[in-house]
Design an enzyme around this catalytic site. Structure first.
Site, PDB file in Angstrom:
ATOM      1  N   LYS A  81       0.857  -1.190   0.000  1.00  0.00           N
ATOM      2  CA  LYS A  81       0.000   0.000   0.000  1.00  0.00           C
ATOM      3  C   LYS A  81       0.889   1.235   0.000  1.00  0.00           C
ATOM      4  CE  LYS A  81      -3.876   1.880   2.788  1.00  0.00           C
ATOM      5  NZ  LYS A  81      -4.667   1.662   4.028  1.00  0.00           N
ATOM      6  N   SER A 156      -9.640   1.647   3.220  1.00  0.00           N
ATOM      7  CA  SER A 156      -8.797   2.500   2.401  1.00  0.00           C
ATOM      8  C   SER A 156      -7.775   1.728   1.570  1.00  0.00           C
ATOM      9  CB  SER A 156      -8.023   3.492   3.292  1.00  0.00           C
ATOM     10  OG  SER A 156      -7.145   2.789   4.161  1.00  0.00           O
ATOM     11  N   SER A 180      -9.764  -1.012   7.208  1.00  0.00           N
ATOM     12  CA  SER A 180      -9.201  -0.719   5.887  1.00  0.00           C
ATOM     13  C   SER A 180      -8.514  -1.887   5.200  1.00  0.00           C
ATOM     14  CB  SER A 180      -8.201   0.441   5.989  1.00  0.00           C
ATOM     15  OG  SER A 180      -8.888   1.660   6.074  1.00  0.00           O
TER      16      SER A 180
END
Lengths: 487, 484
Positions: A81, A156, A180
């Site tokens: 990420k 997210s 997330s």
């Protein structure tokens, strides 16, 4: 077929790499090629590093050629990420503020993966500074759900979930502050694990909410998640909140721990707002565990109704302070119009941050303000203690708690324009972060529209080996995770 | 109406640790800009603080030296404000649970004369906490550049109660505090290098009033003398304002030590809301008894306690102790020399250290650490003089040799044949010769002029080539003169 390679599990690839049936270069090249083919639809990545990835793959092949392969991850492409620092790679956090920032150092998880020989491949998209549940808050692109490009991949860590679901990587890392990792895993038909707070070092993770953030893996199977967790877990002297505990062999534990287990179903998680198809999938999963001889009983988490408010006070308070460093002075975006130091702050932050980040920074600044601190932040911390105690009480009678991961399957991009309705999509995952517990989302079927549904299992602190074994019992008996989206 | 001043001091002291407070990069003064930095110091995305235990040790030691209660548990808070010298735009500090509470600083006020001990007083402390220092802004004509070398240096804030009454007391307070910090190895407290910094909160009130007046904060007091002068100036300014019928405005003022004037920097309306909250990146710290005891064992004797002991145990005059005690190395040196000497020789040892050793060091531009003169050498020379083996003039010559070469005093005496040959018969003969050679002086002495005896001493010393013991010469001359 290249696709078979890029949709393989770590476990399968580790065997093939060890057998010299494939090389790391072939695997990495296949991943690069497949990504080129689908990325314009999925938009999972903020940046790609094909040449660098191939160089890493070649180094892996060279190690293997002299009998010095490093383990199951050696030569396997893994995507991080874009909020986790990797030396000499961009680190944008999905924000215009860090659009041109390159990290000069490795996060602890990145150096651990490098030590295990993984090929660090690309930087996956996210909601800006991990604030959001759909990846729509990225400053660069809205990642699409590979199962329905009209829909969001969740957030997210939407890029990490979508990249894995679309065969653009073999495993990925995300970060989970309020769901997330687990919510996008549920939306994209992959496994997503949020470890116990303190199990995985946060050093090198651009902070959103320090007391809630935790890095964790996305994987195709629970077994792969166990391999990934083993690679990244462990005490780190550079993170004071990292916990000193022995790291068991998570993968080996899957076979050793057989149950039957006692599972708790929290009554507060099955009320209004739960999509009937999601509810039905969870009931089926419950029936599966019963059939395996597990005892399933109702438990109560009475402070659940306060989770959302407590979360949005604590998370925003911490975020307002954590994001203060993005100020236009050193390495961030700086407004071209800035005439003096206040301009540098006001205009750079006005231009550099998106609306959701601004909303949360303002909210967090407010709840910490003189005169409001006791009423909001201090009280939220007290309620947080009660929320954790709810879980610990439940664990006196059960081994793990079983819930839906998200109340609905993936929603359409642009569908949740109202922030509060977006916040509600994390209603089942937030409590786990507030309580600091491990939670895992496992693929549990599809809706009639073909959208993935996730099952969440919540474990006891630092008992990931048990949690993974319980999840593995379900995952290995179903083939949901072998399904592929048609892109 | 008579007014009295009420003063509280906030003193920041940089802690002398090898590395910064939350990371391993080194700390120091005078390095090229932005070379003492790393991801933590620069607050790069993802960087996390880790507490430097040596910094904690130092502040606990400071608390023990200053009679504070050491908190069993203390925590770290973020003080949020935007300023370019603060890389995170929050400072990690301690808000409501500081590591040290209470305590006091013992001070000595100036006496009527330098060789008399002044009045001692205890200035109570509110608290001591640990925080991180910020960077430095270098302002140019068109821009300002930031140097983060200082950022993250461990910094103690020592807050006194508003119990100081004058600039002189503030001066004594800072002097005592500095000596104590240097003694314990906590800081060098060089105010020019910013290792010790002081802000003063000053108010006045009519004598007899218990309520406090409006306080003014005085900043940029970068020497101990400026603190004293700034406070005295501010007290006068406030009294003048009130006597003209004005009121004191709560504000921060800047004191210019060279010009002796002050000007307003800002008023209280611009006060910050720092939005303190516990830092979620750092764990609270529990200080147990074992830890505390270990540090207590490492603490040196407090300077004023040592001074009292030197006066009582060694019978030293106040002036000697006020030279020896403020310098830990010097007082250790002195005590080592006393330990090597005979009982009752401490005063002579002190004289040699203060008068001879320090003078030679000064002349040679050396520090105590550089000298070849060992404490044992000092003891040896005192013994030689005391035993009458050499006189004090010879002793100075011997000391100069020892200072230059490191050769022991006894070896110098032997090598140069400076001692031991003034036998009584020889001495008596030299004395008889001297008396016989100066009838006038003999008559004057017998006639009651005491000082006339000195006229015989020169020829005796000359005959002995300087080796005669002056005390023996004096005794012998008196005996012979009395015999007639």
């Amino acid at each position: 077929m290249a696709d078979d390679l890029t949709f393989s599990t770590i476990a399968q690839l580790a065997d093939r790499l060890a057998a010299r049936d494939i090389s790391a270069r072939e695997l990495t090249q296949a991943t690069i090629d497949h990504t080129s083919a689908v990325e314009n639809k999925v938009k999972a990545f903020n940046s790609l590093n094909p040449e660098d990835a191939l160089a890493q793959a070649d180094a892996s092949d060279a190690r293997r050629a002299v009998g010095q392969a490093l383990g199951p991850l050696d030569g396997v492409p893994i995507s991080l990420k874009d909020v986790i620092a990797v030396k000499d790679q961009p680190l944008t956090a999905g924000s215009k503020m860090l659009e041109n920032y390159v990290s000069p150092y490795d996060a602890t998880v990145a150096s651990k993966l490098k030590q295990d020989g993984a090929v660090l491949w690309g930087r996956t998209n996210l909601d800006e500074f991990a604030m959001g549940s759909s990846t729509e808050n990225s400053a660069f692109a809205t990642t699409r759900n590979p199962y329905d490009l009209e829909r969001v991949p969740g957030g997210s860590s939407g890029g990490s979930a979508a990249a894995l679901a679309a065969g653009q990587s073999i495993a990925t890392l995300g970060s989970d502050t309020g769901g997330s990792i687990r919510q996008p895993a549920a939306f994209c038909n992959v496994v997503g694990l949020k470890p116990t707070y303190g199990l995985v070092s946060r050093f090198g993770l651009a902070a959103f909410a320090s007391s809630l953030d935790q890095i964790g893996p996305f994987a195709r199977t629970v077994e792969d998640a166990a391999i990934m967790l083993g690679a990244i877990a462990g005490h780190d002297p550079r993170d004071s909140t990292s916990y000193k505990t022995d790291i068991p062999g998570y993968r080996a534990a899957l076979a050793e721990k057989k149950g039957p287990w006692k599972l708790g179903i929290p009554k507060e998680y099955f009320g209004d707002g739960l999509d009937p198809e999601v509810g039905a999938a969870i009931e089926t999963a419950i029936a599966f565990y019963r059939d395996q001889g597990c005892e399933v009983r109702e438990v109560s988490l009475p402070h659940t109704e306060h989770c959302l408010s407590v979360y949005y006070i604590i998370a925003t308070a911490e975020a307002s302070s954590n994001l203060a460093r993005y100020d236009g002075v050193r390495y961030t975006h700086r407004s071209a119009d800035a005439k003096d130091v206040l301009d540098v702050y006001y205009k750079s932050r006005e231009e550099g941050f998106g609306p959701e980040v601004k909303r949360r920074v303002i909210l967090g600044t407010y709840v910490l303000s003189s005169g409001y601190y006791d009423a909001y932040y201090l009280r939220a911390q007290k309620v947080r203690t009660l929320i954790r105690q709810d879980f610990l009480n439940a664990y006196e009678s059960v081994d793990a708690i079983l819930t839906p991961t998200s109340p609905t399957p993936a929603f359409k991009a642009g569908e949740k324009a109202d922030p509060l309705s977006m916040y509600l999509s994390d209603i089942y995952t937030i409590g786990v972060n507030l309580a600091g517990l491990p939670g895992i989302s496992v693929p549990a079927g599809f809706s009639s529209a073909g959208l993935p549904i996730g099952l969440q299992l919540i474990g006891q602190p630092y008992q990931e080996a048990d949690l993974l074994a319980i999840a593995h019992a379900y995952d290995s008996a179903h083939d949901w995770s072998a399904q592929r989206p048609s892109l | 109406m008579n007014y009295e001043a009420v003063i509280g001091l906030e003193v920041h002291v940089q802690v002398k640790t090898a590395s910064k407070i939350f990371t391993r990069v080194g700390q120091g003064y005078g390095h090229a800009e932005n070379t003492l930095t790393d991801p933590v110091v620069l607050a790069l995305p993802g960087a996390l603080p880790v507490m430097n235990k040596a910094a904690l040790d130092a502040v606990i030691k400071a608390g023990l030296m200053l009679h504070c209660d050491i908190a069993e548990v203390c925590k770290w808070d973020r003080k949020n404000y935007f300023y370019p010298d603060s890389p995170k735009n929050y400072q990690i500090s301690q808000y409501d649970q500081p590591i040290c509470n209470g305590g006091y600083v013992e001070i000595e006020l100036p006496a009527s004369s330098r060789n008399v001990m002044g009045e001692h007083k205890q200035i109570p402390l509110t608290r001591i906490h640990l925080e991180e220092d910020v960077g430095k802004l270098n302002h140019g004509a068109h821009d300002s550049l930031v140097d983060y070398n200082r950022a993250g240096t461990p910094l103690m804030e020592i807050v006194s109660e508003p119990a100081i009454q004058s600039g002189e007391e503030a001066y004594a307070y800072l002097t005592a505090l500095r000596t104590m910090m240097v003694y314990a190895g906590i800081s060098d407290c060089d105010m020019e290098k910013g290792q010790m910094r002081c802000d003063a909160n000053i108010s006045i009130r009519p004598v007899g009033q218990t309520e406090l007046g409006t306080k003014v904060e005085l900043k940029n007091l970068n020497s101990i003398s400026y603190v004293r002068d700034g406070i005295q100036h501010e007290i006068k300014r406030q009294i003048a304002v009130v006597q003209k019928g004005g009121t004191i405005v709560q504000e921060t003022r800047d004191f210019d030590g060279i010009a002796g004037t002050s000007q307003s920097l800002r008023s209280k309306e611009e006060a910050h809301d720092y939005r303190y909250f516990p830092d979620p990146d750092l764990m609270p710290v529990r200080v147990d008894d074992t830890w505390k005891q270990r540090l207590a064992d490492e603490c040196p004797e407090r300077p004023f306690d040592k001074q009292r002991r030197f006066m009582a145990d060694y019978n030293l005059p106040y002036t000697a102790t006020s030279v020896l005690v403020p310098d830990l190395a010097l007082s250790d040196y002195f005590e080592a020399a006393v330990a090597a000497s005979d009982k009752g020789q401490a005063k002579q040892v002190a004289n040699w250290v203060i008068n001879d050793l320090l003078r030679e060091l000064g002349a040679a531009g050396q520090d105590l650490a550089d000298t070849r003169v060992t404490p044992a050498h000092i003891a040896e020379i005192v013994k030689l003089v005391d035993a009458g083996a050499i006189n004090s003039n010879i002793a100075r010559e011997v000391f100069a040799e020892t200072f230059a070469s490191g050769e022991s005093p006894a070896a110098v005496v032997n090598r140069k044949g400076l001692g031991g040959e003034t036998n009584a018969d020889e001495l008596e003969q030299w004395c008889r010769d001297a008396i016989a050679g100066n009838d006038k002086a003999r008559e004057q002495f017998i006639g009651g002029k005491e000082s006339a005896i000195n006229a015989f001493k020169g020829p005796v010393m000359k005959a002995s080539r300087g080796k005669a013991n002056p005390k023996l010469v004096d005794e012998t001359l008196r005996r012979l003169l009395a015999e007639g």
